[in-house]
Design a protein around this motif. Structure first.
Motif, PDB file in Angstrom:
ATOM      1  N   ARG A 103      25.249  12.055   6.657  1.00  0.00           N
ATOM      2  CA  ARG A 103      25.500  11.548   8.005  1.00  0.00           C
ATOM      3  C   ARG A 103      24.476  12.153   8.960  1.00  0.00           C
ATOM      4  O   ARG A 103      23.894  13.201   8.663  1.00  0.00           O
ATOM      5  CB  ARG A 103      26.904  11.929   8.482  1.00  0.00           C
ATOM      6  CG  ARG A 103      28.042  11.314   7.671  1.00  0.00           C
ATOM      7  CD  ARG A 103      29.392  11.772   8.185  1.00  0.00           C
ATOM      8  NE  ARG A 103      30.490  11.191   7.417  1.00  0.00           N
ATOM      9  CZ  ARG A 103      31.023  10.004   7.673  1.00  0.00           C
ATOM     10  NH1 ARG A 103      30.566   9.284   8.690  1.00  0.00           N
ATOM     11  NH2 ARG A 103      32.024   9.540   6.923  1.00  0.00           N
TER      12      ARG A 103
ATOM     13  N   GLN B 198      22.999  14.491  11.533  1.00  0.00           N
ATOM     14  CA  GLN B 198      23.350  15.858  11.930  1.00  0.00           C
ATOM     15  C   GLN B 198      22.364  16.335  12.997  1.00  0.00           C
ATOM     16  O   GLN B 198      21.176  16.025  12.938  1.00  0.00           O
ATOM     17  CB  GLN B 198      23.292  16.807  10.723  1.00  0.00           C
ATOM     18  CG  GLN B 198      24.138  16.398   9.540  1.00  0.00           C
ATOM     19  CD  GLN B 198      25.625  16.555   9.790  1.00  0.00           C
ATOM     20  OE1 GLN B 198      26.051  17.362  10.619  1.00  0.00           O
ATOM     21  NE2 GLN B 198      26.436  15.788   9.064  1.00  0.00           N
ATOM     22  N   ASP B 199      22.863  17.091  13.959  1.00  0.00           N
ATOM     23  CA  ASP B 199      22.028  17.652  15.016  1.00  0.00           C
ATOM     24  C   ASP B 199      21.238  18.824  14.439  1.00  0.00           C
ATOM     25  O   ASP B 199      21.763  19.924  14.275  1.00  0.00           O
ATOM     26  CB  ASP B 199      22.910  18.112  16.184  1.00  0.00           C
ATOM     27  CG  ASP B 199      22.096  18.486  17.418  1.00  0.00           C
ATOM     28  OD1 ASP B 199      20.966  18.985  17.263  1.00  0.00           O
ATOM     29  OD2 ASP B 199      22.612  18.302  18.545  1.00  0.00           O
TER      30      ASP B 199
ATOM     31  N   ALA C  83      22.013  22.989  14.763  1.00  0.00           N
ATOM     32  CA  ALA C  83      22.266  23.753  13.537  1.00  0.00           C
ATOM     33  C   ALA C  83      21.354  24.977  13.472  1.00  0.00           C
ATOM     34  O   ALA C  83      21.795  26.076  13.108  1.00  0.00           O
ATOM     35  CB  ALA C  83      22.052  22.869  12.315  1.00  0.00           C
TER      36      ALA C  83
ATOM     37  N   GLU D 215      17.492  14.746  14.946  1.00  0.00           N
ATOM     38  CA  GLU D 215      18.608  14.493  14.036  1.00  0.00           C
ATOM     39  C   GLU D 215      18.103  14.364  12.618  1.00  0.00           C
ATOM     40  O   GLU D 215      17.054  13.753  12.364  1.00  0.00           O
ATOM     41  CB  GLU D 215      19.373  13.229  14.431  1.00  0.00           C
ATOM     42  CG  GLU D 215      20.256  13.386  15.657  1.00  0.00           C
ATOM     43  CD  GLU D 215      21.216  12.222  15.808  1.00  0.00           C
ATOM     44  OE1 GLU D 215      20.828  11.086  15.455  1.00  0.00           O
ATOM     45  OE2 GLU D 215      22.362  12.441  16.256  1.00  0.00           O
TER      46      GLU D 215
ATOM     47  N   GLU E 225      24.347  16.792   5.468  1.00  0.00           N
ATOM     48  CA  GLU E 225      25.790  17.016   5.504  1.00  0.00           C
ATOM     49  C   GLU E 225      26.093  18.141   6.487  1.00  0.00           C
ATOM     50  O   GLU E 225      25.191  18.731   7.075  1.00  0.00           O
ATOM     51  CB  GLU E 225      26.296  17.385   4.097  1.00  0.00           C
ATOM     52  CG  GLU E 225      26.138  16.253   3.094  1.00  0.00           C
ATOM     53  CD  GLU E 225      26.519  16.671   1.695  1.00  0.00           C
ATOM     54  OE1 GLU E 225      27.565  16.219   1.203  1.00  0.00           O
ATOM     55  OE2 GLU E 225      25.752  17.447   1.086  1.00  0.00           O
ATOM     56  N   GLY E 226      27.380  18.435   6.636  1.00  0.00           N
ATOM     57  CA  GLY E 226      27.773  19.478   7.586  1.00  0.00           C
ATOM     58  C   GLY E 226      27.332  20.872   7.183  1.00  0.00           C
ATOM     59  O   GLY E 226      27.579  21.830   7.919  1.00  0.00           O
TER      60      GLY E 226
ATOM     61  N   LEU F 238      24.321  21.825   7.018  1.00  0.00           N
ATOM     62  CA  LEU F 238      22.958  22.027   7.516  1.00  0.00           C
ATOM     63  C   LEU F 238      22.786  23.414   8.137  1.00  0.00           C
ATOM     64  O   LEU F 238      21.766  24.085   7.945  1.00  0.00           O
ATOM     65  CB  LEU F 238      22.622  20.938   8.544  1.00  0.00           C
ATOM     66  CG  LEU F 238      21.190  20.918   9.089  1.00  0.00           C
ATOM     67  CD1 LEU F 238      20.171  20.816   7.968  1.00  0.00           C
ATOM     68  CD2 LEU F 238      21.018  19.756  10.070  1.00  0.00           C
TER      69      LEU F 238
END
Length: 227
Positions: A81, A83-84, A88, A115, A119-120, A122
């Motif tokens: 997805r 992700q910033d 991060a 971006e 995934e989360g 990062l």
């Protein structure tokens, strides 16, 4: 067989998340009480020893978290997805500064609005790479830099270079760096780089050793797909 692997993965994850982590947190709690001199005044040597022990509990917890995530990745489907990326990295910098609060750490990074397709995890990735530059660094002042460029060949991606002024890696062992077993022999705890490599492979990215001069710092390169 597949069910057995999942069951074993769940068992190891629970063991790392609860039992082993709880043992470590209990040790940390008592060390914090001792450092706060709730059980008596400490002399300078005792204070120094307790501080070192407390720092080690933080590193143990980081290893537990990395091992737990590696196990989870074996049974978790990839879910890419937007992700910033800058958020991060910024949060990872704050975490590293807190973890190594007893050292002077300077990080050069210019925040923007980028971006990445990932995934989360990062933030975990960036923390592993930044921590590596502090952990293996005997400099009085630790200097890190994070430089990001946009590239489109062979596909749109971010090219990230993380540079430190640390100890470097022996020339004859650089090819082994991302192997879990060999990395432990080089750095004592190569799990962080193994985790970084595993995450990037999931996302279609890459990681490599850009340059390293023994005793004069290291630069790691990373590519992460753009949104």
């Amino acid at each position: 067989m597949e069910t057995s692997r999942v069951d074993l993965s769940d068992y190891i994850t629970a063991l790392l998340s609860h039992d082993i982590s709880n043992f470590n947190q209990t040790s940390r709690g008592y060390l914090e009480m001792l450092l706060a001199e709730q059980m008596g005044t400490l002399n300078p040597d005792q204070l120094r020893a307790m501080t070192i022990c407390l720092r080690q509990t933080t590193r143990i917890q980081n290893l537990i978290d990395a091992a737990r995530l590696l196990v989870q990745l074996t049974s978790t489907p990839v879910n890419l997805r937007p992700q910033d990326l800058d958020a991060a990295i910024t949060e990872a910098i704050h975490q590293v500064e807190n973890e190594f609060s007893d050292r002077e750490v300077r990080v050069s990074f210019t925040e923007d609005n980028r971006e990445a397709l990932a995934e989360g995890y990062l933030q975990n990735l960036m923390k592993q790479l930044l921590s590596n530059g502090v952990r293996h660094n005997d400099s009085t002042v630790v200097e890190l830099s994070v430089d990001i460029t946009s590239e489109d060949d062979p596909a749109p991606h971010w090219r990230i270079l993380i540079t430190d002024n640390g100890n470097g890696v022996q020339a004859g062992r650089q090819e082994e760096l991302f192997d879990r077993v060999a990395a432990r022999e080089i750095h004592g705890a190569g799990l962080g780089l193994a985790l970084a490599s595993s995450l990037l492979k999931r996302w279609g990215g890459t990681i490599w050793l850009e340059s390293s001069v023994e005793g004069d710092g290291t630069t790691f390169g990373v590519t992460i797909p753009k949104v």
